[in-house]
Design an enzyme around this catalytic site. Structure first.
Site, PDB file in Angstrom:
ATOM      1  N   GLU A  72      83.511 -44.534  58.184  1.00  0.00           N
ATOM      2  CA  GLU A  72      82.909 -44.072  56.943  1.00  0.00           C
ATOM      3  C   GLU A  72      81.497 -43.568  57.192  1.00  0.00           C
ATOM      4  O   GLU A  72      80.705 -44.223  57.883  1.00  0.00           O
ATOM      5  CB  GLU A  72      82.867 -45.221  55.925  1.00  0.00           C
ATOM      6  CG  GLU A  72      82.369 -44.787  54.572  1.00  0.00           C
ATOM      7  CD  GLU A  72      82.613 -45.869  53.518  1.00  0.00           C
ATOM      8  OE1 GLU A  72      83.785 -46.256  53.336  1.00  0.00           O
ATOM      9  OE2 GLU A  72      81.635 -46.325  52.895  1.00  0.00           O
ATOM     10  N   PRO A 108      74.344 -36.349  54.534  1.00  0.00           N
ATOM     11  CA  PRO A 108      72.966 -36.280  55.039  1.00  0.00           C
ATOM     12  C   PRO A 108      72.033 -35.796  53.934  1.00  0.00           C
ATOM     13  O   PRO A 108      72.465 -35.226  52.941  1.00  0.00           O
ATOM     14  CB  PRO A 108      73.073 -35.257  56.166  1.00  0.00           C
ATOM     15  CG  PRO A 108      74.177 -34.343  55.712  1.00  0.00           C
ATOM     16  CD  PRO A 108      75.161 -35.214  54.988  1.00  0.00           C
ATOM     17  N   TRP A 116      80.016 -40.820  48.120  1.00  0.00           N
ATOM     18  CA  TRP A 116      79.672 -39.902  47.029  1.00  0.00           C
ATOM     19  C   TRP A 116      78.520 -40.502  46.243  1.00  0.00           C
ATOM     20  O   TRP A 116      78.629 -41.642  45.785  1.00  0.00           O
ATOM     21  CB  TRP A 116      80.915 -39.742  46.165  1.00  0.00           C
ATOM     22  CG  TRP A 116      80.823 -38.867  44.949  1.00  0.00           C
ATOM     23  CD1 TRP A 116      80.325 -39.227  43.722  1.00  0.00           C
ATOM     24  CD2 TRP A 116      81.285 -37.530  44.822  1.00  0.00           C
ATOM     25  NE1 TRP A 116      80.463 -38.183  42.844  1.00  0.00           N
ATOM     26  CE2 TRP A 116      81.053 -37.106  43.495  1.00  0.00           C
ATOM     27  CE3 TRP A 116      81.875 -36.618  45.706  1.00  0.00           C
ATOM     28  CZ2 TRP A 116      81.389 -35.837  43.032  1.00  0.00           C
ATOM     29  CZ3 TRP A 116      82.218 -35.358  45.236  1.00  0.00           C
ATOM     30  CH2 TRP A 116      81.965 -34.966  43.900  1.00  0.00           C
ATOM     31  N   HIS A 146      84.375 -58.677  43.048  1.00  0.00           N
ATOM     32  CA  HIS A 146      83.277 -57.752  42.711  1.00  0.00           C
ATOM     33  C   HIS A 146      82.121 -58.538  42.083  1.00  0.00           C
ATOM     34  O   HIS A 146      82.354 -59.452  41.297  1.00  0.00           O
ATOM     35  CB  HIS A 146      83.785 -56.695  41.735  1.00  0.00           C
ATOM     36  CG  HIS A 146      82.836 -55.559  41.550  1.00  0.00           C
ATOM     37  ND1 HIS A 146      81.712 -55.641  40.750  1.00  0.00           N
ATOM     38  CD2 HIS A 146      82.817 -54.315  42.090  1.00  0.00           C
ATOM     39  CE1 HIS A 146      81.051 -54.478  40.792  1.00  0.00           C
ATOM     40  NE2 HIS A 146      81.710 -53.668  41.598  1.00  0.00           N
ATOM     41  N   LYS A 148      94.507 -51.229  39.498  1.00  0.00           N
ATOM     42  CA  LYS A 148      94.145 -49.973  40.165  1.00  0.00           C
ATOM     43  C   LYS A 148      95.303 -49.471  41.019  1.00  0.00           C
ATOM     44  O   LYS A 148      95.621 -48.277  41.041  1.00  0.00           O
ATOM     45  CB  LYS A 148      92.900 -50.180  41.051  1.00  0.00           C
ATOM     46  CG  LYS A 148      91.589 -50.190  40.279  1.00  0.00           C
ATOM     47  CD  LYS A 148      90.378 -49.961  41.174  1.00  0.00           C
ATOM     48  CE  LYS A 148      90.009 -51.166  42.013  1.00  0.00           C
ATOM     49  NZ  LYS A 148      88.675 -50.991  42.661  1.00  0.00           N
ATOM     50  N   TYR A 204      82.029 -49.190  58.672  1.00  0.00           N
ATOM     51  CA  TYR A 204      80.891 -48.561  57.990  1.00  0.00           C
ATOM     52  C   TYR A 204      79.892 -48.180  59.074  1.00  0.00           C
ATOM     53  O   TYR A 204      79.266 -49.026  59.683  1.00  0.00           O
ATOM     54  CB  TYR A 204      80.274 -49.554  56.997  1.00  0.00           C
ATOM     55  CG  TYR A 204      81.240 -49.937  55.901  1.00  0.00           C
ATOM     56  CD1 TYR A 204      81.821 -51.199  55.861  1.00  0.00           C
ATOM     57  CD2 TYR A 204      81.602 -49.001  54.913  1.00  0.00           C
ATOM     58  CE1 TYR A 204      82.721 -51.531  54.849  1.00  0.00           C
ATOM     59  CE2 TYR A 204      82.500 -49.319  53.919  1.00  0.00           C
ATOM     60  CZ  TYR A 204      83.060 -50.596  53.889  1.00  0.00           C
ATOM     61  OH  TYR A 204      83.954 -50.915  52.908  1.00  0.00           O
ATOM     62  N   GLU A 258      87.031 -26.658  83.393  1.00  0.00           N
ATOM     63  CA  GLU A 258      87.871 -25.617  83.976  1.00  0.00           C
ATOM     64  C   GLU A 258      87.028 -24.460  84.485  1.00  0.00           C
ATOM     65  O   GLU A 258      87.283 -23.908  85.546  1.00  0.00           O
ATOM     66  CB  GLU A 258      88.852 -25.120  82.912  1.00  0.00           C
ATOM     67  CG  GLU A 258      89.801 -24.079  83.443  1.00  0.00           C
ATOM     68  CD  GLU A 258      90.606 -23.437  82.331  1.00  0.00           C
ATOM     69  OE1 GLU A 258      91.831 -23.612  82.335  1.00  0.00           O
ATOM     70  OE2 GLU A 258      90.016 -22.758  81.479  1.00  0.00           O
TER      71      GLU A 258
END
Lengths: 659, 659
Positions: free
Chosen positions: B67, B71, B99, B205, B221, B325, B467
């Site tokens: 992940e 930038p 995101w 969570h 989900k 991560y 090569e």
């Protein structure tokens, strides 16, 4: 940014229907023409006959062409097709087929002009002109014939008036009175699709009022849209050369090809003169009268006379090509052509298999190996395809091959008579080994036990190809033991493309092959074979199938396997032959059917011989093997050998049948 | 009879517009996406990520994934793309890009998540997942992003709620409140097009009411249509394994991948804990507190701890893959992967050039050789093509390559800074020979006169390929004399496809090459070269062109020439590289432009150095040579040698310039 335009490899263009209003004209005849009936793509008229002529004329490269007439019988048709194959070897620019209303020339009969011309194009790869006579025909009928011709892949028409029914004729309201009318009609209905040829008469048409009148009439024909002229025969070179000059003088600029008829016999010459109303020059009569009972002498003279006359014509510098009336015979013509140096047998093949001349097959350059000995069958069974593989065979979807039916079997039946076949394959079979013997004799070219040479097999209408002959000893060994081979090729690791036996394609390149073997064999053998093949994975690919459709293969993802390819200067790789698992399933139907259609049916129903063949048909398997490691000596003979060793091993040796 | 179905080689399928009602949603963003904007063919969703996972799981073949975050700066983007290239060498199953709404993640900026993910797929050949957060977004906006992602070739989405703006958030009427809503929305609008991944929290969570509540939420989900789960990081193997069992117990059956975060530094760990609200276990704190000022020691420990934890996870038999991560760093991750034995550098390439992962390029398997060192440029300039050559390059029509523009130049600019380039290529050029020296130093890897190694050239961003290194001595000789080579390959006559330097494709095959040389050189040299080349016809094919478009070639009919091909067991020929005369005319624009864009522009306007480069750009020719006779030793060095001999010959020796 412009989007990528469709590439030439496998491009799909929609199949257009004919634009000639087909539904109104000759509907019946067009429906009948189902055999090579896919409409020709309008756009694909590159490399036309008139363009080829122009190029050859400009380069000073003389050519010859051959005229044939349609046969009267079915076996005559088969013989004629064979003759096309033989005579095409010398490289004729085109052939033409005459048209005689009494012979049902536009029908689907195997003997019709239409079908013969179509076969010449599609199966023999010859550029062909179909004659068409127009008198006593309605415009509708003519349009129908033309549309059908186009459908069949014919691109060239010789437009003639023909001989009217009855001694005199009356002008038709709705029909054609002169060849000029036909030329105009063709251009009007089909625009520039066809190349059109018309007839010229070096001494004037017998019915013309005068020589000059006939010249004007000829100019009319050309101005109506003809591309070139072929003349009636003549006996003196200067007869033609004068005619040529006179044509040029009145403004006829198209190519004018002399029609050459080598005298072949006394009676045939007299007959010809009667029909054509020509005069035999005195210098010829003087020679042949004394020898009129000596056909051989007359033929020799005929060849000489033709050669001398043709030399004068060629030396004039005004004659780019010579047109020969063969009367469906080959020997004299080939002799004349050889003496003139026009018979150019180019042993170089552009591809290992014979290319078809049908416009829609123009880009076809890869085929499954299975039909190597049966190219006409392949063309027949793929005639409904809209496009043909180019570059790669591909694997996006199974190809669908057409069914086998009587018509197909007709054109592809053996050239040999039933009696000859019984002599070769055995009037009476004792057992399966009798069948093995037949195969072995075919391979070795040794006479069978009744003293007859086996010149062909149901799957191979010709003796062994030179390339296969290299493998003769190994093939003999395995056939003796019931591995009945019907197709094979040796491995080749970069032989020059000009190699006389294995080469093909442009010069300066290199050709390659993977070793291939295809054979029928018993299910006992197959059981052992499968065991042996485990040791050869993944070097050897195999596909094994029986008539009932059971099949086993180790082809990865059922993908096609390249078995012949070539590298040439300045070109992409050409890969003309593959072993394709999907196509093999179609091929096997044909291969198994040939046992019955061509062999079993020679014998009486219920006879032991027939039962033997039927037993093989029902119980044997068809096997194909590929050795992928082409730089190494083929291991396939070792595979077969290992199989026999396993079968010969003492009892108690377990083999597990997968069936 | 069934008609032949369209074959896979070069089949044309119409380009369908997106079915998501694009005109209503996010219209602006979809118009912007012109760069890789050709709609993806609906049907081409074979080999999905979830299927690959299933196959790998079934075969027990573990994988890893990586992940990254987008930038912040343009140069950061360039560095990240290079990192993708390096890290993809170890064979990750997929990567994903996070995101962050504040960073304009759906825009066309080079730094956006959308563009980074698209570049990973299209240019780096990596299977990629784009994260997408939904809170504070309208459904329209989300649909717009998804449509754009699809257009760009993205096939996988990680559906997240995201962090709402403001400490608390209120449920939106028209928007999304939970990740479940987003999952439902994706399935509703795009059906099964995307593979969807959701987040799992091994300790629940932070905002969930309870661990059990969060588990139920996770199941929701998944039931809404997610294909697999990636978890938040954790510090103990049994934390994850317990979570895994609990998921299975409530009926979650999809793959659950653990998220692994190797501790990389003391501060970064503290920061992470603050954001994630996780607790660091005591056994870890005990180790790192004493060494908190020793980053190296912490990194080492972090690698150890991750390796041990991952070993336990893998040994459980319940963990098919590990998700890392990276925080956009590579060293620690690669070390962990190597120690786990998951870093599999498969030196075997399926083709000699890097394959793009865009669905529409799936069947692409042949390219012109000219872009061998610039594959990203090739992908960029061909991105608007509807289909890509397969099997053969073909020659039915000129391909149209996209223009060069600023965007393209950005992504393809050198990794080196301007200063570094000046050091390598010369802060000051004296004459053309100064330029020759640069090339020569690049070839030999010897430092230039200022002591700097020349690591790259405008046409080659990397040092010589292995090569090409085989040809080093010959290349050095010719570059010294002003034959400035930018591309070459030796001839190869059937090396095994597993050959470490030259091999590619499936094992058990053989690869071939024709010798190839491409270089810039002066027009004086070209004059002599053309004279020399006459002697080498037809063995050597050439194409010579200058920036103004003058060109000479002896390519027969301008046809493409195969220069690399391979034969493999059970497959058709693969011919991945050609020398195509049409494409060469497009390539030359790029090749000449690089003199100016990457070299000349390092210098001041009007400076002597700039003038020298400009002179070369304006006056030199770009030449490509192919030696068709691949079984023989390459004659191309002899060709160059003959050219120099001719140039060195005494004056009075006439050579006729064709220009």
């Amino acid at each position: 940014m412009v989007n990528q335009v469709q590439r030439g490899d496998g491009s799909l263009r929609s199949c257009k229907s004919d634009s000639s209003g087909l539904s109104n004209s000759g509907g019946e005849s067009s429906k009948e023409s189902s055999r090579c009936s896919t409409p020709v793509l309008e756009a694909d008229r590159s490399d036309r006959l008139r363009d080829k002529m122009r190029r050859r004329t400009e380069s000073g490269d003389r050519w010859f062409s051959l005229e044939f007439f349609p046969p009267r019988t079915a076996s005559g048709a088969v013989n004629l097709i064979s003759r096309f194959d033989r005579m095409s070897a010398g490289g004729p620019l085109f052939i033409d087929i005459t048209w005689h209303p009494a012979g049902d020339p536009g029908s689907d009969k195997e003997t019709s002009s239409m079908m013969i011309a179509s076969t010449a194009i599609n199966y023999c790869g010859l550029e062909s002109i179909l004659h068409l006579t127009c008198c006593n025909q309605t415009k509708e009928k003519i349009t129908g014939y033309l549309a059908k011709a186009k459908h069949l892949g014919l691109k060239n028409i010789m437009a003639l008036r023909g001989d009217p029914v009855g001694a005199d004729w009356e002008e038709e309201e709705e029909g054609f009175n002169y060849a000029t009318d036909l030329v105009k009609h063709i251009r009007s209905e089909f625009e520039d699709y066809f190349d059109i040829c018309v007839a010229g008469y070096p001494t004037g048409h017998p019915e013309a009022e005068s020589y000059e009148e006939d010249l004007r009439h000829l100019k009319e024909k050309v101005d109506a849209g003809a591309d070139f002229i072929i003349t009636q025969l003549f006996f003196r070179a200067d007869t033609f050369l004068k005619f040529l000059d006179d044509c040029r003088a009145i403004g006829i600029t198209c190519p004018i090809l002399p029609g050459i008829f080598p005298i072949q016999g006394y009676q045939s010459l007299r007959q010809l003169v009667k029909l054509s109303k020509l005069e035999i020059p005195e210098e010829i009569t003087r020679v042949i009268e004394p020898i009129k009972d000596n056909d051989a002498a007359i033929r020799n003279y005929g060849v000489q006379q033709a050669v001398e006359m043709c030399r004068v014509l060629l030396d004039s510098g005004k004659v780019p090509g010579l047109h020969f009336y063969t009367l469906n015979r080959e020997v004299a013509i080939m002799e004349v052509l050889r003496q003139l140096g026009l018979w150019i047998e180019d042993p170089r093949r552009s591809l290992p298999w014979a290319v078809s001349a049908h416009p829609k097959r123009k880009v076809e350059d890869v085929r499954p190996i299975f039909w190597a000995s049966r190219p006409k069958s392949y063309i027949y069974r793929t005639q409904d395809w809209d496009e043909f593989p180019n570059g790669r065979w591909g694997n996006s979807s199974s190809p669908a091959f057409g069914e086998l039916n009587d018509y197909y079997l007709f054109y592809l039946k053996s050239k040999s008579t039933k009696d000859a076949l019984l002599q070769m394959w055995g009037a009476e079979l004792m057992n399966e080994e009798s069948v093995y013997e037949v195969f072995t004799c075919y391979i070795t070219a040794q006479p069978n036990r009744n003293g007859h040479k086996v010149m062909c097999l149901p799957w191979n209408d010709e003796p062994l190809a030179p390339e296969t002959n290299l493998l003769k000893d190994e093939l003999e060994k395995v056939n003796k033991r019931g591995v009945l081979t019907i197709n094979s090729q040796p491995n080749i690791n970069g032989k020059p493309s000009a190699d006389p036996i294995a080469g093909w394609g442009p010069a300066g390149g290199y050709v390659f092959q993977k070793a291939y073997l295809e054979f029928f064999t018993s299910s006992e053998n197959v059981t052992a074979l499968l065991e042996v093949l485990k040791k050869y994975e993944p070097r050897v690919n195999y596909h094994i199938v029986n008539v009932h459709g059971r099949n086993l293969t180790n082809a990865p993802d059922m993908q096609p396997n390249a078995v012949t390819w070539g590298i040439f200067p300045g070109r992409e790789i050409v890969q003309p032959t593959v072993v394709d698992p999907d196509s093999f399933m179609y091929w096997k139907d044909e291969a198994f059917a040939l046992w019955i259609e061509q062999w079993a049916k020679l014998y009486e129903d219920e006879s032991p011989s027939r039962m033997i063949i039927k037993y093989i048909h029902d119980n044997y398997f068809l096997v194909n093997l590929v050795d992928n490691d082409f730089p190494l000596e083929s291991c396939l003979w070792q595979v077969i050998d290992d199989m026999f060793k396993m079968l010969d091993a003492p009892p108690g040796f377990e083999t597990q049948s997968p069936f």
